[in-house]
Design a protein around this motif. Structure first.
Motif, PDB file in Angstrom:
ATOM      1  N   LYS A 107       0.764  -1.131   0.277  1.00  0.00           N
ATOM      2  CA  LYS A 107       0.167  -0.070   0.025  1.00  0.00           C
ATOM      3  C   LYS A 107       1.131   1.232  -0.146  1.00  0.00           C
ATOM      4  O   LYS A 107       0.642   2.193  -0.817  1.00  0.00           O
ATOM      5  N   ILE A 118       0.790   4.413  -2.646  1.00  0.00           N
ATOM      6  CA  ILE A 118       0.563   5.773  -2.415  1.00  0.00           C
ATOM      7  C   ILE A 118       1.706   6.478  -2.689  1.00  0.00           C
ATOM      8  O   ILE A 118       1.629   7.741  -3.053  1.00  0.00           O
ATOM      9  N   LYS A 119       2.861   6.153  -2.497  1.00  0.00           N
ATOM     10  CA  LYS A 119       4.181   6.836  -2.812  1.00  0.00           C
ATOM     11  C   LYS A 119       4.273   7.198  -4.153  1.00  0.00           C
ATOM     12  O   LYS A 119       4.635   8.237  -4.646  1.00  0.00           O
ATOM     13  N   LEU A 157       2.015  10.076  -5.151  1.00  0.00           N
ATOM     14  CA  LEU A 157       2.647  11.364  -4.384  1.00  0.00           C
ATOM     15  C   LEU A 157       3.780  11.696  -5.439  1.00  0.00           C
ATOM     16  O   LEU A 157       3.646  12.978  -5.665  1.00  0.00           O
TER      17      LEU A 157
END
Lengths: 168, 228
Positions: free
Chosen positions: A151, A155-156, A159
């Motif tokens: 996860k 998400i990284k 971003l």
């Protein structure tokens, strides 16, 4: 633990973890008024749960669990703020906005991207940025260590893409 | 921006916070002065009022209907008695479920792992759909309150067609809603129409959250105790 010791213990916990309190509130509440309510709600829940704390968990793990659970539940009822809150002084929840440096602009962007994440992803990212180990994140959220890694990776990437798009 | 840069950036917030917070001691004393923090105090006045009105309604209804049943059953309109009894019983069941859920939500241990707690809370919140389903079941009896024996002796077919159609329509809608108001139908237009309004926000958001939690729940692990 008598009442006096309980109060002292509570005040120490809040004092030690107030950074977490503010960061969670900033990530979950876009406006100052809600933020104050959320901080107060977390403090109330910590105060009420203090007798349940057992030292098989780190105090920070326990505090993160309460903070994130309250913040996510707060999202659920965000349009119905109850009247029980008293206003905390503005001074305690605001970070002064000075002349912004490049880092500060980047930081604001990072905070904005985090605030746009889904509720659980937001919590995951805060824990990751706070440099918690995958094992500790798994303990706080209640998921497997491997899934934490997967996860966070997703998400990284999201971003990074957002930063790249902005910079290009 | 790589991993280190992201974390470094986040740390700049820490430094700024530390600087700000060093000057501001949170008034935790204020919180520890809270003597009794009951779940009732967290309810909005309108909800509290609705709950109290419901309790009074069921209480008075039970007293009046029991008294009538015991002392004046032979003289009273049986249609009214039956309709009122069904209405009061269904309201009592809905109230019981609502209060039970409120207390259960209040008692959830929020220091448990986040996913486990949020799944529990969202499911509890969503189960308030049961209250709505049961309350909708009352629909047909609101059309039979005023029925009486004279109707059966004097009414013509047309009058019965109209009255019967209304009651049957209400009965159909009530049963259909009872079986169809459920989480799986949250995206249907009629569902959104019924649950449109601020008072339903927590319910709708619980559903959204449960969808998010679905992505995580595949491997929610049993709680371990080795973290000290």
């Amino acid at each position: 633990m008598n009442e006096k010791e309980r109060k002292q213990h509570f005040q120490n916990i809040i004092e030690q973890h107030k950074g977490i309190l503010y960061k969670v509130a900033r990530a979950y509440c876009p406006n100052e008024e809600d933020r104050q309510d959320l901080i107060q709600e977390i403090m109330i829940q910590v105060w009420q749960s203090i007798h349940r704390y057992n030292n098989q968990f780190k105090i920070s793990t326990w505090f993160y669990r309460i903070s994130l659970n309250v913040a996510i539940s707060f999202y659920r009822k965000s349009t119905t703020r109850a009247n029980k809150y008293t206003m905390l002084s503005e001074q305690t929840t605001q970070i002064p906005i000075e002349d912004k440096t490049a880092d500060e602009i980047q930081l604001n962007l990072l905070e904005q991207f985090i605030s746009e994440l889904k509720e659980i992803d937001k919590g995951l990212m805060i824990l990751y940025l706070e440099d918690k180990s995958h094992a500790e994140i798994a303990e706080i959220l209640g998921m497997s260590i491997s899934n934490v890694g997967t996860k966070i990776g997703r998400i990284k990437n999201r971003l990074k893409t957002q930063f790249l798009q902005l910079n290009s | 921006m790589n991993e280190l840069e992201l974390k470094k950036l986040w740390q700049t917030a820490n430094e700024k916070l530390e600087k700000t917070l060093a000057d501001n001691r949170i008034n935790s004393n204020e919180i520890s002065q809270l003597k009794v923090y009951h779940f009732i105090s967290s309810m909005k006045p309108i909800k509290l009022f609705t709950l109290l009105a419901g309790i009074i309604w069921v209480g008075l209804g039970t007293i009046i209907l029991s008294h009538t049943y015991l002392y004046a059953f032979s003289e009273m309109n049986k249609f009214f008695f039956f309709s009122a009894s069904v209405q009061v019983i269904l309201t009592a069941i809905a109230l019981f479920i609502y209060v039970y859920q409120l207390i259960t939500i209040y008692q959830v241990d929020i220091s448990e792992p986040v996913l486990k707690t949020q799944i529990k809370l969202s499911n509890l919140k969503i189960s308030t759909l049961w209250v709505t389903r049961i309350l909708f079941l009352q629909l047909p009896v609101w059309t039979t309150f005023w029925w009486n024996e004279v109707m059966f002796q004097e009414w013509n077919a047309f009058q019965w067609l109209i009255t019967g159609s209304v009651t049957l329509a209400f009965l159909f809608v009530a049963i259909w809603l009872f079986f169809n108001i459920k989480f799986e139908n949250r995206d249907k237009k009629w569902f959104k129409l019924i649950f449109n309004g601020k008072e339903w926000t927590p319910l709708i958001k619980s559903m959204e959250l449960l969808e998010q939690l679905d992505e995580y729940s595949v491997d929610i692990r049993p709680e371990t105790n080795a973290s000290t």
